[in-house]
Scaffold this active site. Structure first.
Site, PDB file in Angstrom:
ATOM      1  N   LYS A 186       8.695  -8.938  -0.493  1.00 15.94           N
ATOM      2  CA  LYS A 186       7.291  -9.213  -0.192  1.00 15.94           C
ATOM      3  C   LYS A 186       7.042 -10.714  -0.399  1.00 15.94           C
ATOM      4  O   LYS A 186       7.401 -11.500   0.450  1.00 15.94           O
ATOM      5  CB  LYS A 186       6.375  -8.371  -1.088  1.00 15.94           C
ATOM      6  CG  LYS A 186       6.769  -6.898  -1.186  1.00 15.94           C
ATOM      7  CD  LYS A 186       6.373  -6.106   0.023  1.00 15.94           C
ATOM      8  CE  LYS A 186       6.649  -4.623  -0.117  1.00 15.94           C
ATOM      9  NZ  LYS A 186       8.004  -4.203   0.184  1.00 15.94           N
ATOM     10  N   SER A 208       0.520   0.090  -2.234  1.00 19.93           N
ATOM     11  CA  SER A 208       0.869  -0.512  -0.945  1.00 19.93           C
ATOM     12  C   SER A 208       0.008  -0.032   0.211  1.00 19.93           C
ATOM     13  O   SER A 208      -0.137  -0.732   1.197  1.00 19.93           O
ATOM     14  CB  SER A 208       2.339  -0.237  -0.623  1.00 19.93           C
ATOM     15  OG  SER A 208       2.554   1.150  -0.497  1.00 19.93           O
ATOM     16  N   HIS A 210       3.986  -5.244  -4.914  1.00 19.48           N
ATOM     17  CA  HIS A 210       2.969  -5.889  -4.073  1.00 19.48           C
ATOM     18  C   HIS A 210       2.071  -6.848  -4.853  1.00 19.48           C
ATOM     19  O   HIS A 210       1.155  -7.421  -4.281  1.00 19.48           O
ATOM     20  CB  HIS A 210       2.108  -4.827  -3.368  1.00 19.48           C
ATOM     21  CG  HIS A 210       2.856  -4.082  -2.304  1.00 19.48           C
ATOM     22  ND1 HIS A 210       2.859  -4.459  -0.988  1.00 19.48           N
ATOM     23  CD2 HIS A 210       3.666  -2.995  -2.380  1.00 19.48           C
ATOM     24  CE1 HIS A 210       3.620  -3.627  -0.283  1.00 19.48           C
ATOM     25  NE2 HIS A 210       4.120  -2.736  -1.107  1.00 19.48           N
TER      26      HIS A 210
END
Lengths: 90, 407
Positions: free
Chosen positions: B244, B185, B213
């Site tokens: 996300k 990240s 991610h």
């Protein structure tokens, strides 16, 4: 990184000497390092620096120093003793 | 010693940062104008630090699904799955996700943090070993502290180092679980998964990959790094988040393990917290359907990555080596990074400020994240403003050196 020879007899003193030498790269203060030096307080090392130091020591002495043990290791002397114990147990 | 005295160093560091202008950890979005814009301090601001990779937070079908779910099932579940019961949506979402990943089992958690906390702390028992990447997210470190396993840390993205550390514990009887992330990240780099799979097989270990991610970002159908690397069948456990690319909140754990379901009555961060509300379940189901139906969203995301990454690189900024939707501008001085972050915000560009020890190797980062909904013009504006600020603060090399840096 140079690994210690397996045949070399390890004492608390020579483990301490190696540890203190390696610590110089990680520390922020300039107080002399003794067995009683508090790693976090006296050397002003944050948690990440302490973990990175432990990782290098694992390679230097070819031992495992699990993260679970890190909170119990306060002084440089305790760290040297932990490494010595791991080495003997190995 | 006072109750809060031990936070002195944290207070001092935060104080120094606030002295640079504003508080990077206290940003308020007064109004959210769209997926890519908000009002901050009364200014129209381009959002370039949201992790909203596919731009689905305002997807009309996901919004409608959430609204309908509130009307049908109410605003919250008011309790945990085991004590207060599951709603049909929880199981449906778990089936959707298991199907998406081509695996047998899925559990959803209330946050991505709790998914890691629950999975990692429960899978590894007192005689087992967790071998984690040094740059792991805080949720992985916290999971290690919650659990009872022995925890070993290996050098970031270094399969040879992992191999060496596993070799040291080769004669220990416990299970070994390796924990890595898809895209990291902070720096935006990703794990060498194929090599990790080889090491895992050599040592008879399990492999857990956190695709927080990388889901909806990598792989032909958006399953993440494991799909991009072709190692779907070799990953034992997958964790991820809905906060996300799925544009909501929540987390999940996926596996083919035949005894998986026992976790539902053994995993404390799953059992002792309220379950996801119906609106979130409904919007995530819809967003997952959008991801599956519209692969063009991922293509748009990567085009946008090119615009931002190439623009910043050509200007001479030091970026992460691997191109991806997390584009981190590397700086060395935390205070200068704070000044730069404030200057960007004053000019209508919001990015994230990331500082040590949350970042590896003492780097301070202006962390940008790219969204499929960004227009090319918005990203060109972000590059332009970063160059302005970079030149004013001396963050960029001399113009003559830029071409060399960009090559």
């Amino acid at each position: 990184m140079e690994m210690l020879q397996a045949s070399q007899p390890l004492s608390l003193e020579n483990v301490f000497t190696e540890v203190a030498q390696l610590m110089d790269r990680f520390r922020k203060g300039d107080a002399p390092i003794t067995m009683d030096t508090d790693i976090a307080q006296d050397l002003n090392m944050d948690s990440l620096a302490v973990m990175d130091l432990m990782m290098e020591l694992e390679d230097k002495f070819d031992v495992s120093i699990p993260l679970n043990m890190v909170p119990e290791i306060v002084s440089v002397g305790q760290l040297a003793q932990t490494i010595l114990d791991s080495k003997k147990g190995a | 010693m006072g109750l809060f005295d031990r936070f002195k160093s944290v207070r001092d560091a935060h104080g120094a940062l606030k002295a640079c202008g504003g508080d990077p950890f206290g940003v308020q979005m007064e109004r959210v104008l769209s997926t890519t814009e908000a009002m901050i301090e009364g200014r129209r601001t381009i959002l370039c630090g949201t992790n909203n990779y596919l731009g689905l937070t305002f997807d009309p079908d996901s919004v409608a699904a959430a609204q309908q779910a509130i009307a049908d099932f109410g605003t919250g579940t008011t309790g945990s799955r085991i004590a207060n019961g599951s709603y049909s949506g929880h199981q449906a979402l778990e089936q959707d996700l298991a199907d998406f990943y081509g695996k047998k089992h899925c559990m959803v958690f209330t946050t991505g943090y709790q998914a890691n906390l629950g999975a990692i702390s429960t899978l590894a028992g007192p005689n087992d070993f967790l071998i984690i990447d040094a740059d792991s997210h805080a949720s992985i470190y916290d999971a290690c502290r919650l659990g009872s396993a022995t925890v070993i840390r290996f050098k970031h993205n270094d399969p040879a180092d992992l191999d060496r550390r596993l070799a040291r514990i080769a004669n220990e009887p416990g299970n070994k679980i390796i924990v890595v992330e898809g895209i990291y990240s902070m720096l935006g780099d990703h794990a060498p998964l194929k090599e990790f799979v080889e090491v895992k097989k050599k040592h008879g270990a399990y492999l857990l990959v956190d695709e927080a991610h990388s889901m909806g970002v990598m792989g032909a159908t958006g399953r993440g790094l494991l799909e991009a690397e072709g190692v779907d069948d070799d990953v034992d456990f997958i964790t991820g988040t809905f906060s996300k690319s799925m544009g909501a909140i929540g987390g999940f754990l996926i596996s083919d393990h035949p005894e998986f379901d026992i976790l539902r009555v053994a995993c404390r961060p799953y059992m002792f917290t309220a379950s996801l509300p119906p609106s979130i379940i409904a919007s995530v189901r819809q967003s997952l359907a959008v991801l599956r139906a519209k692969p063009e969203l991922m293509r748009k995301l990567w085009q946008n990555v090119d615009t931002l990454y190439n623009g910043l690189r050509a200007a001479g900024f030091k970026l992460g080596a691997q191109k991806g939707p997390v584009v981190a501008v590397h700086l060395t001085d935390p205070v200068l990074a704070g000044v730069a972050w404030n200057a960007l915000l004053k000019r209508g560009v919001y990015v994230n400020l990331a500082l040590p020890p949350a970042t590896p190797s003492g780097t301070a980062l202006l962390r940008c994240s790219v969204c499929a909904a960004h227009s090319t013009e918005q990203l060109e504006r972000v590059v332009e403003v970063l160059i302005e600020v970079g030149e004013e603060l001396g963050l960029l090399p001399q113009p003559a050196l830029r071409i060399a840096a960009a090559e």
